[in-house]
Write a protein that holds these residues in place. Sequence first.
Motif, mmCIF file in Angstrom:
data_model
loop_
_atom_site.group_PDB
_atom_site.id
_atom_site.type_symbol
_atom_site.label_atom_id
_atom_site.label_comp_id
_atom_site.label_asym_id
_atom_site.label_seq_id
_atom_site.Cartn_x
_atom_site.Cartn_y
_atom_site.Cartn_z
ATOM 1 N N PRO A 32 116.979 9.514 -8.162
ATOM 2 C CA PRO A 32 117.180 10.594 -7.329
ATOM 3 C C PRO A 32 118.298 10.226 -6.101
ATOM 4 C CG PRO A 32 114.709 9.864 -7.391
ATOM 5 C CD PRO A 32 115.813 8.793 -8.102
ATOM 6 N N ILE A 33 118.845 11.336 -5.643
ATOM 7 C CA ILE A 33 119.572 11.115 -4.774
ATOM 8 C C ILE A 33 119.345 10.917 -3.416
ATOM 9 C CG2 ILE A 33 121.374 12.916 -5.996
ATOM 10 C CD1 ILE A 33 120.449 14.709 -3.760
ATOM 11 N N PRO A 34 119.762 10.017 -2.328
ATOM 12 C CA PRO A 34 119.437 9.849 -1.263
ATOM 13 C C PRO A 34 118.809 11.145 -0.444
ATOM 14 C CG PRO A 34 121.499 8.790 -1.433
ATOM 15 C CD PRO A 34 121.204 9.582 -2.523
ATOM 16 N N ALA A 35 117.664 10.806 0.198
ATOM 17 C CA ALA A 35 117.060 11.963 0.985
ATOM 18 C C ALA A 35 118.233 12.600 1.989
ATOM 19 C CB ALA A 35 115.727 11.557 1.594
ATOM 20 N N GLY A 36 118.301 14.131 2.105
ATOM 21 C CA GLY A 36 119.314 14.499 2.893
ATOM 22 C C GLY A 36 118.449 15.370 3.981
ATOM 23 N N ALA A 37 117.086 15.451 3.680
ATOM 24 C CA ALA A 37 116.089 16.174 4.658
ATOM 25 C C ALA A 37 114.694 15.652 4.339
ATOM 26 C CB ALA A 37 115.963 17.853 4.219
ATOM 27 N N ALA A 38 113.519 16.206 4.536
ATOM 28 C CA ALA A 38 112.323 15.713 4.431
ATOM 29 C C ALA A 38 112.100 14.792 3.226
ATOM 30 C CB ALA A 38 111.047 16.670 4.706
ATOM 31 N N GLN A 69 109.022 11.414 1.955
ATOM 32 C CA GLN A 69 108.152 10.490 2.087
ATOM 33 C C GLN A 69 108.396 9.367 1.088
ATOM 34 O OE1 GLN A 69 104.191 12.300 2.087
ATOM 35 N NE2 GLN A 69 104.486 13.338 4.294
ATOM 36 N N THR A 70 109.341 9.509 0.463
ATOM 37 C CA THR A 70 109.275 8.588 -1.000
ATOM 38 C C THR A 70 110.330 7.753 -0.919
ATOM 39 O OG1 THR A 70 108.075 10.125 -2.303
ATOM 40 C CG2 THR A 70 109.180 8.541 -3.344
ATOM 41 N N THR A 71 110.442 6.622 -0.946
ATOM 42 C CA THR A 71 111.442 5.464 -1.114
ATOM 43 C C THR A 71 111.715 5.080 -2.357
ATOM 44 O OG1 THR A 71 110.032 3.469 -1.080
ATOM 45 C CG2 THR A 71 110.673 4.576 1.044
ATOM 46 N N TYR A 72 112.904 4.663 -2.701
ATOM 47 C CA TYR A 72 113.050 3.859 -3.981
ATOM 48 C C TYR A 72 112.268 2.935 -4.437
ATOM 49 C CZ TYR A 72 117.520 6.523 -3.697
ATOM 50 O OH TYR A 72 118.448 7.610 -3.554
ATOM 51 N N GLY A 73 111.696 2.153 -3.240
ATOM 52 C CA GLY A 73 110.660 1.111 -3.672
ATOM 53 C C GLY A 73 109.600 1.769 -4.186
ATOM 54 N N ASP A 74 109.165 2.868 -3.419
ATOM 55 C CA ASP A 74 107.818 3.525 -4.145
ATOM 56 C C ASP A 74 107.925 4.163 -5.560
ATOM 57 O OD1 ASP A 74 106.721 3.439 -1.489
ATOM 58 O OD2 ASP A 74 107.531 5.322 -0.906
ATOM 59 N N LEU A 75 109.074 4.207 -5.952
ATOM 60 C CA LEU A 75 109.316 4.774 -7.314
ATOM 61 C C LEU A 75 109.768 3.511 -8.443
ATOM 62 C CD1 LEU A 75 111.138 8.071 -7.002
ATOM 63 C CD2 LEU A 75 108.768 7.861 -7.210
ATOM 64 N N ARG A 103 125.898 -0.200 -5.211
ATOM 65 C CA ARG A 103 126.757 -1.404 -4.782
ATOM 66 C C ARG A 103 126.147 -2.015 -3.535
ATOM 67 N NH1 ARG A 103 130.043 2.554 -6.660
ATOM 68 N NH2 ARG A 103 131.460 1.628 -8.662
ATOM 69 N N GLY A 104 124.932 -1.588 -3.435
ATOM 70 C CA GLY A 104 124.337 -2.176 -2.182
ATOM 71 C C GLY A 104 123.894 -1.527 -0.857
ATOM 72 N N LYS A 105 124.383 -0.477 -1.062
ATOM 73 C CA LYS A 105 124.041 0.686 0.165
ATOM 74 C C LYS A 105 122.867 1.227 -0.018
ATOM 75 C CE LYS A 105 128.950 2.013 -0.088
ATOM 76 N NZ LYS A 105 129.834 3.420 -0.311
ATOM 77 N N LEU A 106 122.165 1.134 -0.854
ATOM 78 C CA LEU A 106 120.691 1.727 -1.031
ATOM 79 C C LEU A 106 119.633 0.833 -1.505
ATOM 80 C CD1 LEU A 106 121.390 5.252 -2.363
ATOM 81 C CD2 LEU A 106 120.866 4.679 0.013
ATOM 82 N N GLY A 107 118.463 0.776 -0.928
ATOM 83 C CA GLY A 107 117.341 -0.159 -1.364
ATOM 84 C C GLY A 107 116.190 0.123 -1.208
ATOM 85 N N ALA A 108 115.072 -0.573 -1.461
ATOM 86 C CA ALA A 108 113.736 -0.165 -1.507
ATOM 87 C C ALA A 108 113.127 0.501 -0.252
ATOM 88 C CB ALA A 108 112.908 -1.679 -1.469
ATOM 89 N N SER A 109 113.537 0.418 0.982
ATOM 90 C CA SER A 109 113.125 1.089 1.990
ATOM 91 C C SER A 109 113.877 2.412 2.117
ATOM 92 C CB SER A 109 113.191 0.139 3.377
ATOM 93 O OG SER A 109 114.566 -0.133 3.615
ATOM 94 N N ASP A 110 114.801 2.665 1.440
ATOM 95 C CA ASP A 110 115.673 3.960 1.875
ATOM 96 C C ASP A 110 114.820 4.989 0.955
ATOM 97 O OD1 ASP A 110 118.054 3.353 3.120
ATOM 98 O OD2 ASP A 110 118.178 1.825 1.550
ATOM 99 N N LEU A 111 114.829 6.218 1.778
ATOM 100 C CA LEU A 111 114.103 7.571 1.303
ATOM 101 C C LEU A 111 114.778 8.315 0.419
ATOM 102 C CD1 LEU A 111 112.923 8.828 4.881
ATOM 103 C CD2 LEU A 111 111.470 7.872 2.834
ATOM 104 N N CYS A 112 114.536 8.587 -0.812
ATOM 105 C CA CYS A 112 114.900 9.455 -1.690
ATOM 106 C C CYS A 112 114.520 10.939 -1.745
ATOM 107 C CB CYS A 112 115.076 8.562 -3.027
ATOM 108 S SG CYS A 112 113.289 8.555 -3.664
ATOM 109 N N HIS A 113 115.428 11.802 -2.354
ATOM 110 C CA HIS A 113 114.947 12.981 -2.645
ATOM 111 C C HIS A 113 114.468 13.278 -4.015
ATOM 112 C CE1 HIS A 113 115.024 17.603 -1.741
ATOM 113 N NE2 HIS A 113 115.563 17.677 -3.142
#
Length: 242
Positions: free
Chosen positions: A30-36, A38-44, A55-65
């Motif tokens: 999923p693309i990075p979250a641009g709005a609301a 509750q889900t992170t890449y780690g959750d999924l 390339r290291g810009k996104l990780g487990a704690s980042d929210l996704c759409h």
Amino acid sequence: MRIIFSRKGFDSSAGGGPSPIVDGAPVTLPIPAGAASQTTYGDLGLAEYAAKASRGKLGASDLCHHDPMFLDNGTCVFGQCGAAQTHLERQGVGLGDVFLFFGLFAEEDTGKPHHRIFAYLRVEEIVPLAGGAPTSDLVQLGHPHALAMHHSNDVVWRGEGRVARRASETLRLTVPEGPPSLWERPNWLSRGGLSYHDKPERWLRGGRLKSVARGQEFVADIGRRKAPREWLDQMIAEINGD
């Protein structure tokens, strides 16, 4: 009836790179979250893949759409809004129509990026969200379009839907030699038959189509024609692993 080629997931502009094909199966990011959200890449369970593709810009704690969502009961929940939703409305997309979700994928480490279909949604319900989420299950699911309005015409599309179990050649859109935007189009799809692709120069000899670089929802009105319905049945059967 209409078939919608719906672009979703990571690419060079959203996320930074293609989603991976892991052990022969497409794993859409999923693309990075641009709005609301509750889900992170780690959750999924996608943290490792998101980190590598970005390339290291996104990780487990980042929210996704996290959208579209595919549930264990064999259904899909997909939100759309803004210009893309307006386009769907103008094209007359409604109940009984089918979204074929596609994205940019590559085999881990060695594969070349290409477009492929990875999931579908057969529309059984259309839920306008302008007055707030009318069903509590959308909120309980944590669907981003139910958590906060993304646009005044926010809508959720629901129905039967699943993700492909394997990255088969049948579901590949890009021609073998690439580039990703050069598609081997189905025989039933001809010039003038796909929204956003009106320019004659996009329809090439040899059954090829130069797909547009931007845009999310490309609609083909197939009416009652038999050939596109048979092709669609084949795509859905391939996704379901039948």
